[in-house]
Design an enzyme around this catalytic site. Structure first.
Site, short mmCIF file in Angstrom:
data_model
loop_
_atom_site.label_atom_id
_atom_site.label_comp_id
_atom_site.label_asym_id
_atom_site.label_seq_id
_atom_site.Cartn_x
_atom_site.Cartn_y
_atom_site.Cartn_z
N GLY A 46 0.85 -1.19 0.00
CA GLY A 46 0.00 0.00 0.00
C GLY A 46 0.88 1.23 0.00
N GLN A 51 3.13 10.05 1.21
CA GLN A 51 4.43 9.39 1.42
C GLN A 51 5.42 9.72 0.31
OE1 GLN A 51 2.35 5.38 2.32
NE2 GLN A 51 4.27 5.24 3.43
N CYS A 94 5.80 0.08 7.84
CA CYS A 94 5.49 1.26 7.02
C CYS A 94 6.71 1.65 6.20
CB CYS A 94 5.08 2.42 7.93
SG CYS A 94 4.63 3.92 7.05
N LEU A 95 6.50 1.95 4.94
CA LEU A 95 7.61 2.33 4.07
C LEU A 95 8.23 3.66 4.50
CD1 LEU A 95 6.03 1.26 0.68
CD2 LEU A 95 7.68 0.01 2.08
N HIS A 136 -4.50 1.69 7.71
CA HIS A 136 -3.14 2.21 7.84
C HIS A 136 -2.92 3.37 6.85
CE1 HIS A 136 1.37 1.71 8.26
NE2 HIS A 136 1.30 2.34 7.10
N GLU A 137 -3.40 3.17 5.61
CA GLU A 137 -3.21 4.21 4.58
C GLU A 137 -4.09 5.43 4.86
OE1 GLU A 137 -0.47 1.68 3.04
OE2 GLU A 137 -0.73 3.84 2.87
N HIS A 140 -2.50 7.73 7.13
CA HIS A 140 -1.51 8.60 6.47
C HIS A 140 -2.18 9.88 5.97
CE1 HIS A 140 2.34 6.52 6.38
NE2 HIS A 140 1.77 5.41 5.96
O1 K2U Z 1 1.88 2.75 4.19
C1 K2U Z 1 2.83 2.02 3.90
O2 K2U Z 1 3.98 2.30 4.20
C2 K2U Z 1 2.55 0.75 3.18
C3 K2U Z 1 2.61 -0.44 4.07
C4 K2U Z 1 1.21 -0.98 4.09
C5 K2U Z 1 0.87 -1.86 5.24
C6 K2U Z 1 1.20 -1.50 6.53
C7 K2U Z 1 0.80 -2.32 7.58
C8 K2U Z 1 0.10 -3.47 7.34
C9 K2U Z 1 -0.22 -3.80 6.06
C10 K2U Z 1 0.15 -2.99 5.01
C11 K2U Z 1 3.74 -1.25 3.46
O3 K2U Z 1 3.26 -2.08 2.49
S1 K2U Z 1 4.73 -2.00 4.67
C12 K2U Z 1 5.10 -3.57 4.17
C13 K2U Z 1 4.16 -4.58 4.76
C14 K2U Z 1 3.67 -5.56 3.96
C15 K2U Z 1 2.83 -6.51 4.50
C16 K2U Z 1 2.47 -6.48 5.83
C17 K2U Z 1 2.98 -5.50 6.63
C18 K2U Z 1 3.84 -4.52 6.09
ZN ZN Z 2 2.66 3.49 6.11
#
Ligand code: K2U
Ligand code: ZN
Length: 169
Positions: A46, A51, A94-95, A136-137, A140
């Site tokens: 996501g 971001q 989180c990225l 989560h998004e 943001h």
């Molecule tokens: O917002 C972001 O940085 C994207 C995250 C999305 C995410 C965060 C928490 C839980 C699920 C999705 C990134 O994709 S972080 C990488 C990731 C991938 C799978 C599960 C957890 C984190």
């Molecule tokens: Zn994030």
């Protein structure tokens, strides 16, 4: 399409509240294309526009697994119109907070309303990883990071670790 820089904590833009989009046009679709390419390259599942330094209410997502056909999703001006009382924990990352993972408790199921890539209104239910990721998004878009749900000590340790990581990169 272009791979854009992903901002990391404590960049101040990440704390901004993102603004609604007026029109889903080719310019916005080009932004969403860049967001998706940037997310795949990270890699992540996501990404919110803020971001990559664009405080607009736009999210991209792809929950497909390795080896499966890609399934990109685009959310413009997304709203959560219902949340379940039931909650569920998930180990989030989180990225914008690289190499930090911790458990966050969120509503297990949500109902979403948003505009898609063509600007059409969609209403959809989400549960499981979809519910976790969209919440989560959506955080943001309000300038909220998952580390904001942690203790002050854990949050400060996370920011210190990311600053060191980014300096060393
Ligand atoms: O917002 C972001 O940085 C994207 C995250 C999305 C995410 C965060 C928490 C839980 C699920 C999705 C990134 O994709 S972080 C990488 C990731 C991938 C799978 C599960 C957890 C984190
Ligand atoms: Zn994030």
């Amino acid at each position: 399409m272009a791979i854009r820089e992903i901002l990391t904590v404590p960049h101040p833009v990440l704390k901004q509240v993102s603004q609604p989009v007026d029109k889903v046009d080719d310019e916005l679709r080009a932004l969403m294309d860049d967001m998706l390419e940037t997310m795949y390259d990270a890699p992540g599942i996501g990404l919110a526009a803020v971001q990559i330094g664009v405080p607009k209410r736009v999210i991209v997502m792809d929950l497909s697994r390795e080896g499966e056909e890609k399934a990109p999703q685009y959310f413009v001006n997304p709203e959560i119109v219902w949340k379940s009382e039931e909650t569920a924990p998930y180990e989030e990352g989180c990225l914008s907070v690289p190499e930090i993972y911790d458990e966050v408790e969120r509503p297990a199921r949500v109902k979403l309303r948003y505009l898609n890539y063509q600007g059409e209104q969609v209403e959809e239910d989400a549960e499981g990883l979809y519910a976790v990721c969209i919440q989560h998004e959506m955080d943001h878009l309000e300038g909220v990071l998952f580390i904001d749900y942690l203790s002050r000590l854990k949050r400060e340790q996370a920011v210190k670790k990311v600053k060191k990581l980014v300096r060393a990169a």
